[in-house]
Design an enzyme around this catalytic site. Structure first.
Site, short mmCIF file in Angstrom:
data_model
loop_
_atom_site.label_atom_id
_atom_site.label_comp_id
_atom_site.label_asym_id
_atom_site.label_seq_id
_atom_site.Cartn_x
_atom_site.Cartn_y
_atom_site.Cartn_z
N CYS A 288 1.21 -1.46 -0.18
CA CYS A 288 0.29 -0.32 -0.09
C CYS A 288 0.60 1.00 0.07
O CYS A 288 0.20 2.25 -0.70
CB CYS A 288 -0.85 0.03 1.13
N HIS B 32 -3.42 6.55 3.19
CA HIS B 32 -3.87 5.72 2.49
C HIS B 32 -5.37 5.37 2.44
O HIS B 32 -5.66 5.04 3.81
CB HIS B 32 -2.82 3.94 2.25
N ASN C 74 -10.37 -0.66 0.05
CA ASN C 74 -8.82 -0.35 -0.10
C ASN C 74 -8.34 -0.64 -1.39
O ASN C 74 -8.60 -2.54 -0.85
CB ASN C 74 -8.42 -0.82 1.44
N1 ACO Z 1 -18.25 -9.14 9.26
C1 ACO Z 1 -18.87 -9.47 10.84
N2 ACO Z 1 -17.88 -10.64 11.56
C2 ACO Z 1 -16.73 -10.09 11.56
C3 ACO Z 1 -15.84 -9.97 10.46
C4 ACO Z 1 -17.04 -9.00 9.53
N3 ACO Z 1 -16.23 -8.70 8.16
N4 ACO Z 1 -14.43 -9.61 10.47
C5 ACO Z 1 -14.64 -10.20 11.52
N5 ACO Z 1 -15.70 -9.80 12.22
C6 ACO Z 1 -15.52 -10.69 13.47
C7 ACO Z 1 -14.08 -11.38 14.38
O1 ACO Z 1 -14.36 -13.09 13.54
C8 ACO Z 1 -14.43 -11.61 15.49
O2 ACO Z 1 -15.36 -12.18 16.27
P1 ACO Z 1 -15.17 -13.10 18.42
O3 ACO Z 1 -15.43 -11.72 18.44
O4 ACO Z 1 -16.35 -13.43 18.23
O5 ACO Z 1 -14.31 -13.28 17.37
C9 ACO Z 1 -14.88 -9.98 15.74
O6 ACO Z 1 -15.93 -9.63 14.60
C10 ACO Z 1 -14.27 -8.76 16.07
O7 ACO Z 1 -12.73 -9.09 15.05
P2 ACO Z 1 -11.82 -8.00 14.99
O8 ACO Z 1 -10.10 -8.34 14.61
O9 ACO Z 1 -11.58 -8.38 16.90
O10 ACO Z 1 -12.63 -7.10 15.08
P3 ACO Z 1 -11.54 -5.55 14.29
O11 ACO Z 1 -12.48 -4.71 15.38
O12 ACO Z 1 -9.80 -5.87 15.37
O13 ACO Z 1 -11.80 -4.77 13.19
C11 ACO Z 1 -10.52 -5.16 11.01
C12 ACO Z 1 -11.40 -5.52 12.30
C13 ACO Z 1 -11.54 -4.06 10.72
C14 ACO Z 1 -9.57 -5.54 10.60
C15 ACO Z 1 -9.35 -4.32 11.80
O14 ACO Z 1 -8.37 -4.93 12.70
C16 ACO Z 1 -8.23 -3.54 11.12
O15 ACO Z 1 -9.49 -2.63 10.60
N6 ACO Z 1 -7.25 -3.83 11.01
C17 ACO Z 1 -6.22 -2.94 9.87
C18 ACO Z 1 -6.36 -4.07 8.86
C19 ACO Z 1 -6.38 -2.70 8.00
O16 ACO Z 1 -6.64 -1.96 7.25
N7 ACO Z 1 -6.15 -4.25 6.42
C20 ACO Z 1 -6.44 -3.10 5.39
C21 ACO Z 1 -4.76 -4.45 4.52
S1 ACO Z 1 -3.31 -3.24 5.04
C22 ACO Z 1 -3.31 -2.07 4.57
O17 ACO Z 1 -4.16 -1.21 4.41
C23 ACO Z 1 -2.35 -1.02 5.36
#
Ligand code: ACO
Length: 325
Positions: free
Chosen positions: A112, A251, A281
């Protein structure tokens, strides 16, 4: 040293829109969950166009906006994590498509942060006099490396391409650049290539599809940390207050990352330009798609400062303070 100007931008996204509701038919998720955790409402998904196809369209748009001849282009750098092939490079395919016969072409892999790294490299070639005019492209068909059954990742990404034309100029359009990498945390975001699999390795032949996996929380923390650090350092280095920056174009990964960084910086999140609600993204393409939108909507004028910032797989990060000319 020569001065470097940004003289044109372009972008392209596939026409097919996939909204959150449509994804909720394939994985256990909901529009409400995706919007509240990421800010994403929809994304564009390729119905067959590959990275070079989208890159070519973004490049043609950028060349038109720069008002140059294709034959002026001496360098094409294409940033992607989703090339058409291992060989040839996607930049060489774009060169063939647009007939940029005078260009030297290569791809870079910085996830990214790719467009930032590409602009940085192209600017050095221009500053030192090696080339006068460069085309930098960020393009991704992320939909081909997504596990569409993994709700943790499939809701985040989209396809698209963007391009920027740089030229040796009379005035300085690039005020400061900073980049960095932390390979020790590389496994936080990974998409494996093919394993060593030859007659000596003893591995069994297998052709598993490569897909993205990610430690979302680790990436989140890293993204907020480097976003804050880059804004502060680039503002200092360019001798400008945060108020003087017209837009910060990060980004486009997740709206919560941006909100969190804005809070730590003590600035209004409106200063961050976002369109991730519409495109998700798009990795190396995302900053350029947003930058093109800002220029095309005439949201900036001569003398304005724009800060573009990338962060992502590698891990990699980088930012550039631009002055609009
Ligand atoms: N829909 C519903 N529930 C979901 C989903 C979904 N799409 N995805 C995960 N969950 C659930 C999980 O299974 C978990 O359930 P559990 O508690 O029963 O285990 C719960 O939601 C919470 O999951 P977390 O991973 O703790 O959710 P979080 O609040 O951290 O959000 C996310 C996840 C959105 C991926 C976040 O961590 C994030 O944005 N991280 C940054 C990652 C990113 O942007 N990556 C892009 C690529 S890298 C880059 O571009 C820099």
């Amino acid at each position: 040293m020569n001065k470097v100007e940004i003289i044109g931008t372009g972008s392209y996204v596939p026409s097919k829109i996939v909204d959150n509701n449509e994804l909720s038919h394939t994985v256990d998720t909901s529009d409400e969950w995706i919007i509240s955790r990421t800010g994403i409402k929809q994304r564009r998904i390729s119905e067959g166009e590959d990275t070079s196809d989208m890159a070519t369209k973004a490049a043609i748009n950028a060349i038109k906006s720069a008002k140059i001849e294709v034959s002026d282009i001496e360098l094409i750098i294409l940033a992607t994590a989703t090339p058409d092939n291992f060989i040839p490079s996607t930049s060489c395919i774009v060169q063939k498509n647009i007939k940029a016969v005078n260009a030297t072409c290569f791809d870079i892999s910085a996830a990214c942060s790719g467009l930032i790294y590409g602009i940085d490299a192209a600017a050095q070639f221009i500053r030192t006099g090696r080339f006068n005019t460069a085309l930098v492209i960020g393009a991704e068909t992320l939909s081909k490396i997504i596990d569409w059954k993994d709700r943790n990742t499939c809701i985040l990404f989209g396809d698209g391409a963007s391009a920027v034309v740089l030229r040796k100029g009379e005035e300085e359009g690039i005020l400061s650049i900073k980049t960095g990498s932390d390979g020790s945390k590389g496994r936080a975001l990974i998409c494996p290539a093919v394993p060593v699999n030859n007659f000596l390795s003893g591995n069994e032949m297998y052709l598993n599809k490569s897909t993205v996996s990610m430690d979302g929380k680790e990436i989140f923390k890293f993204a907020v940390k480097v976003l804050v650090k880059l804004v502060q350092e680039l503002a200092d280095e360019s001798n400008c207050d945060l108020e003087e920056i017209k837009y910060i174009i990060p980004h486009q990964a997740n709206y919560r990352i941006i909100e969190c960084a804005a809070k730590k910086l003590g600035i209004n999140s409106n200063k961050f330009y976002t369109n991730l609600d519409l495109y998700g993204n798009t990795s190396a393409a995302s900053i350029g798609i947003a930058l093109d939108e800002v220029y095309k909507k005439s949201l900036v004028k001569r003398g304005d400062k724009i800060l573009i910032i990338g962060f992502g797989g590698g891990l990699t990060y980088g930012g550039i303070m631009i002055e609009v000319l």
